[in-house]
Design an enzyme around this catalytic site. Structure first.
Site, PDB file in Angstrom:
ATOM      1  CG  ASP A 135      33.752  30.269  39.075  1.00 34.09           C
ATOM      2  OD1 ASP A 135      33.520  30.672  40.232  1.00 34.09           O
ATOM      3  OD2 ASP A 135      33.906  31.026  38.101  1.00 34.09           O
ATOM      4  CB  SER A 194      34.006  37.271  45.236  1.00 32.96           C
ATOM      5  OG  SER A 194      33.624  37.447  43.891  1.00 32.96           O
ATOM      6  CG  ASP A 233      32.578  38.976  36.628  1.00 32.26           C
ATOM      7  OD1 ASP A 233      31.743  39.729  37.160  1.00 32.26           O
ATOM      8  OD2 ASP A 233      32.796  37.815  37.022  1.00 32.26           O
ATOM      9  CG  ASN A 245      36.043  36.056  36.940  1.00 28.38           C
ATOM     10  OD1 ASN A 245      36.949  35.232  36.979  1.00 28.38           O
ATOM     11  ND2 ASN A 245      34.790  35.748  37.218  1.00 28.38           N
TER      12      ASN A 245
END
Length: 326
Positions: free
Chosen positions: A12, A8, A257, A52
């Site tokens: 955020d 993805s 992550d 990330n």
């Protein structure tokens, strides 16, 4: 070591609720939930699991290739990633949809309630590893992270067909996968990443016992938050690595992550699994101390000090050569 990170790419929206979610739950009314939490703050940040991890790898001196789908609003985000050392040439850009959105509220106990809008991620099937290898040469590892489920299955199949070692990181998408699909994502992985909840869900979905999971994947990295990480290998005792503690907690989104980025950077640098996990835990704590998954700054001096305090001087000597770019 050439690593492709798939998964993805998102924006955020991170909110803080300075009370506890559980104070509003009624045990005998959970079948009809209608709740509203008045957030005390909002931060809008770059995010997405693959982005990330890619940025974390780049900051530790590994040049990753980001493979995923983003929207027509990706120009500024793409520039940010490229400026930080991430190859974005294989990000598919949707002509009609916006980049995925992750909306998350965190309470005082660091419990989280989140909603994810896929947006352009639904077109991730158009981002392939074949095109990456045609442009960059053979990949040494591909991480298959949470993504459109069709893309995850296609990318895993592509890894097997092309002979690319892969890391399975199904994460939040486990809930959307059937048993056969979950088994296909894990079988033959060099690394498997889960947290405690995902580990239980994976076993429920696949019908495999813990040992059967270990026989299907080479190394299982099971993260336990503040309790650190366990490293499992079939037929061998589990290894445990403590987390790097901190009292300066910002926001927990992106910590997992960061662990993945640190661990993979350590493996790429030739570290064995335990010291690589220590590097992952050190980076995870850096991210935990800030709000936002990519806004952190790395200092070799500060990281080595936290590594020494947590793991001792031998760990510093082992990890110091792997922080040359900071």
């Amino acid at each position: 070591m050439r690593i492709a990170v798939t998964g993805s790419i998102a924006t955020d929206h991170l909110m803080a609720y300075r009370r506890r979610f559980t104070e509003q739950f009624l045990g005998d009314r959970l079948d009809r939930v209608s709740l509203s939490f008045l957030a005390d703050s909002l931060e809008v940040r770059h995010g997405g699991v693959a982005a990330n991890i890619s940025l974390g790898l780049a900051r530790l001196g590994v040049a990753p290739v980001l493979v995923g789908a983003a929207g027509k609003d990706f120009a500024e985000y793409g520039s940010w990633l490229r400026d930080n050392g991430v190859d974005t040439a294989h990000v598919h850009l949707s002509e009609t949809l916006h980049t995925a959105r992750f909306v998350c509220t965190t309470d005082l106990d660091h419990n989280q309630i989140a909603t994810f809008y896929a947006g352009a991620m639904t077109e991730a099937v158009h981002a392939t590893l074949t095109s990456v290898q045609e442009r960059t040469g053979r990949l040494d590892l591909a991480l298959v992270g949470p993504n459109d489920p069709r893309a995850m299955l296609l990318l895993t199949r592509e890894c097997r067909r092309l002979g690319i070692p892969f890391a399975a990181d199904p994460s939040q998408q486990l809930a959307r996968l059937s048993g056969p699909e979950a088994r296909r994502l894990v079988r033959g992985a060099r690394f498997l990443f889960t947290n405690e909840y995902e580990a239980a869900l994976l076993q429920e979905r696949t019908g495999w016992t813990e040992e059967e999971v270990l026989r299907q994947a080479g190394v299982w990295l099971l993260t336990r938050g503040a309790a650190g990480v366990d490293i499992g290998r079939s037929g061998q005792p589990w290894l445990h690595v403590d987390a790097v503690p901190t009292t300066a907690v910002g926001e927990p989104t992106g910590v997992g992550d960061a662990f993945r980025a640190g661990f993979l950077a350590g493996v790429a640098g030739g570290l064995s699994y335990e010291p690589a996990a220590r590097l992952g835990c050190a980076l995870a704590t850096v991210v935990l101390q800030v709000v936002g998954t990519q806004e952190y700054k790395l200092s070799a001096t500060e990281m080595l000090a936290s590594i020494e305090a947590s793991y001792g001087s031998d760990a510093v000597r082992e990890l110091e050569p792997h922080l040359p770019s900071l």
